[in-house]
Write a protein that holds these residues in place. Structure first.
Motif, PDB file in Angstrom:
ATOM      1  N   PRO A   1     -41.729 -42.839 -55.066  1.00  0.00           N
ATOM      2  CA  PRO A   1     -40.632 -43.691 -54.583  1.00  0.00           C
ATOM      3  C   PRO A   1     -41.063 -44.452 -53.325  1.00  0.00           C
ATOM      4  O   PRO A   1     -41.924 -43.999 -52.565  1.00  0.00           O
ATOM      5  CB  PRO A   1     -39.519 -42.691 -54.260  1.00  0.00           C
ATOM      6  CG  PRO A   1     -40.195 -41.383 -54.102  1.00  0.00           C
ATOM      7  CD  PRO A   1     -41.421 -41.421 -54.964  1.00  0.00           C
ATOM      8  N   ARG A   2     -40.479 -45.603 -53.155  1.00  0.00           N
ATOM      9  CA  ARG A   2     -40.810 -46.418 -51.989  1.00  0.00           C
ATOM     10  C   ARG A   2     -40.333 -45.730 -50.720  1.00  0.00           C
ATOM     11  O   ARG A   2     -39.260 -45.120 -50.693  1.00  0.00           O
ATOM     12  CB  ARG A   2     -40.138 -47.781 -52.072  1.00  0.00           C
ATOM     13  CG  ARG A   2     -40.727 -48.665 -53.117  1.00  0.00           C
ATOM     14  CD  ARG A   2     -40.093 -50.024 -53.055  1.00  0.00           C
ATOM     15  NE  ARG A   2     -40.701 -50.894 -54.049  1.00  0.00           N
ATOM     16  CZ  ARG A   2     -40.309 -52.113 -54.282  1.00  0.00           C
ATOM     17  NH1 ARG A   2     -39.306 -52.631 -53.608  1.00  0.00           N
ATOM     18  NH2 ARG A   2     -40.908 -52.845 -55.183  1.00  0.00           N
ATOM     19  N   PRO A   3     -41.100 -45.859 -49.643  1.00  0.00           N
ATOM     20  CA  PRO A   3     -40.640 -45.273 -48.377  1.00  0.00           C
ATOM     21  C   PRO A   3     -39.478 -46.090 -47.818  1.00  0.00           C
ATOM     22  O   PRO A   3     -39.316 -47.266 -48.127  1.00  0.00           O
ATOM     23  CB  PRO A   3     -41.868 -45.377 -47.471  1.00  0.00           C
ATOM     24  CG  PRO A   3     -42.679 -46.474 -48.055  1.00  0.00           C
ATOM     25  CD  PRO A   3     -42.407 -46.481 -49.533  1.00  0.00           C
ATOM     26  N   HIS A   4     -38.689 -45.452 -46.993  1.00  0.00           N
ATOM     27  CA  HIS A   4     -37.587 -46.152 -46.344  1.00  0.00           C
ATOM     28  C   HIS A   4     -38.149 -47.104 -45.297  1.00  0.00           C
ATOM     29  O   HIS A   4     -39.155 -46.807 -44.650  1.00  0.00           O
ATOM     30  CB  HIS A   4     -36.638 -45.155 -45.670  1.00  0.00           C
ATOM     31  CG  HIS A   4     -35.968 -44.237 -46.644  1.00  0.00           C
ATOM     32  ND1 HIS A   4     -35.009 -44.663 -47.535  1.00  0.00           N
ATOM     33  CD2 HIS A   4     -36.135 -42.915 -46.885  1.00  0.00           C
ATOM     34  CE1 HIS A   4     -34.606 -43.663 -48.265  1.00  0.00           C
ATOM     35  NE2 HIS A   4     -35.272 -42.573 -47.907  1.00  0.00           N
ATOM     36  N   PRO A   5     -37.524 -48.268 -45.110  1.00  0.00           N
ATOM     37  CA  PRO A   5     -38.012 -49.188 -44.070  1.00  0.00           C
ATOM     38  C   PRO A   5     -37.861 -48.540 -42.692  1.00  0.00           C
ATOM     39  O   PRO A   5     -36.988 -47.700 -42.479  1.00  0.00           O
ATOM     40  CB  PRO A   5     -37.109 -50.410 -44.198  1.00  0.00           C
ATOM     41  CG  PRO A   5     -35.995 -50.028 -45.094  1.00  0.00           C
ATOM     42  CD  PRO A   5     -36.377 -48.783 -45.822  1.00  0.00           C
TER      43      PRO A   5
ATOM     44  N   LEU B   1     -36.928 -47.823 -38.862  1.00  0.00           N
ATOM     45  CA  LEU B   1     -35.762 -48.102 -38.029  1.00  0.00           C
ATOM     46  C   LEU B   1     -36.176 -49.030 -36.894  1.00  0.00           C
ATOM     47  O   LEU B   1     -37.356 -49.077 -36.515  1.00  0.00           O
ATOM     48  CB  LEU B   1     -35.215 -46.794 -37.454  1.00  0.00           C
ATOM     49  CG  LEU B   1     -34.730 -45.763 -38.470  1.00  0.00           C
ATOM     50  CD1 LEU B   1     -34.396 -44.453 -37.757  1.00  0.00           C
ATOM     51  CD2 LEU B   1     -33.522 -46.293 -39.212  1.00  0.00           C
TER      52      LEU B   1
ATOM     53  N   GLN C   1     -38.232 -47.359 -34.336  1.00  0.00           N
ATOM     54  CA  GLN C   1     -39.614 -47.092 -34.742  1.00  0.00           C
ATOM     55  C   GLN C   1     -40.473 -48.352 -34.607  1.00  0.00           C
ATOM     56  O   GLN C   1     -41.629 -48.282 -34.188  1.00  0.00           O
ATOM     57  CB  GLN C   1     -39.659 -46.586 -36.185  1.00  0.00           C
ATOM     58  CG  GLN C   1     -39.041 -45.220 -36.359  1.00  0.00           C
ATOM     59  CD  GLN C   1     -38.873 -44.847 -37.826  1.00  0.00           C
ATOM     60  OE1 GLN C   1     -38.527 -45.681 -38.656  1.00  0.00           O
ATOM     61  NE2 GLN C   1     -39.130 -43.577 -38.124  1.00  0.00           N
TER      62      GLN C   1
END
Length: 113
Positions: A11-15, A17, A20
Motif C-alpha cells: 500500500p502507498r505510504p501516507h503523505p 504531515l 514532518q
C-alpha cells in the motif's frame, strides 16, 4: 482478461504531515540541491506570474541576469547529478561484488562442513 491479476504492490505510504516536511527542511544540509536554485537576492521584487514591462530596461536586465544565473546553476547541478549518479552506479557494482564474495565464502563454509 486484465482484471484477474492481483497487485503485488504494497500500500502507498501516507503523505507526510506539514510538521514532518518542516522538520525535513530544517534538517537539510545548506548545500542541498533544493536550496541552490534561486537565491532570495535574485528573486526580490519579481513576480513571474505577470508579464514585465519590456520598456523598463532595468527590469529586463535584472530578469535576464536572473535567468542566466539560474541557467548556469542548472548546468552545474546537472553535472553534480551526473557525477553522483556515476558514484552510485560504482557503489552498486562494488556492493554486488562484495555480496557475491560473501555468498561464495558462505557456500564454501557450508560445503566443508
Amino acid at each position: 482478461m486484465f482484471g484477474n491479476k492481483k497487485s503485488n504492490l504494497p500500500p502507498r505510504p501516507h503523505p507526510p504531515l506539514p510538521e514532518q516536511i518542516l522538520e525535513d527542511i530544517r534538517n537539510a544540509k545548506k548545500d542541498d540541491n533544493v536550496f541552490k536554485f534561486v537565491t532570495k537576492e535574485e528573486s526580490v521584487g519579481e513576480n513571474s506570474h505577470y508579464p514585465m514591462n519590456s520598456s523598463d530596461m532595468e527590469t529586463v536586465y535584472k530578469r535576464l541576469k536572473t535567468y542566466l544565473s539560474v541557467k548556469e546553476n542548472l548546468k552545474e547541478l546537472g553535472g553534480n547529478l551526473e557525477t553522483e549518479c556515476e558514484q552510485l552506479k560504482t557503489s552498486d557494482t562494488e556492493m554486488k561484488k562484495i555480496a557475491d564474495d560473501i555468498r561464495k565464502q558462505a557456500y564454501e563454509v557450508l560445503v566443508k562442513q
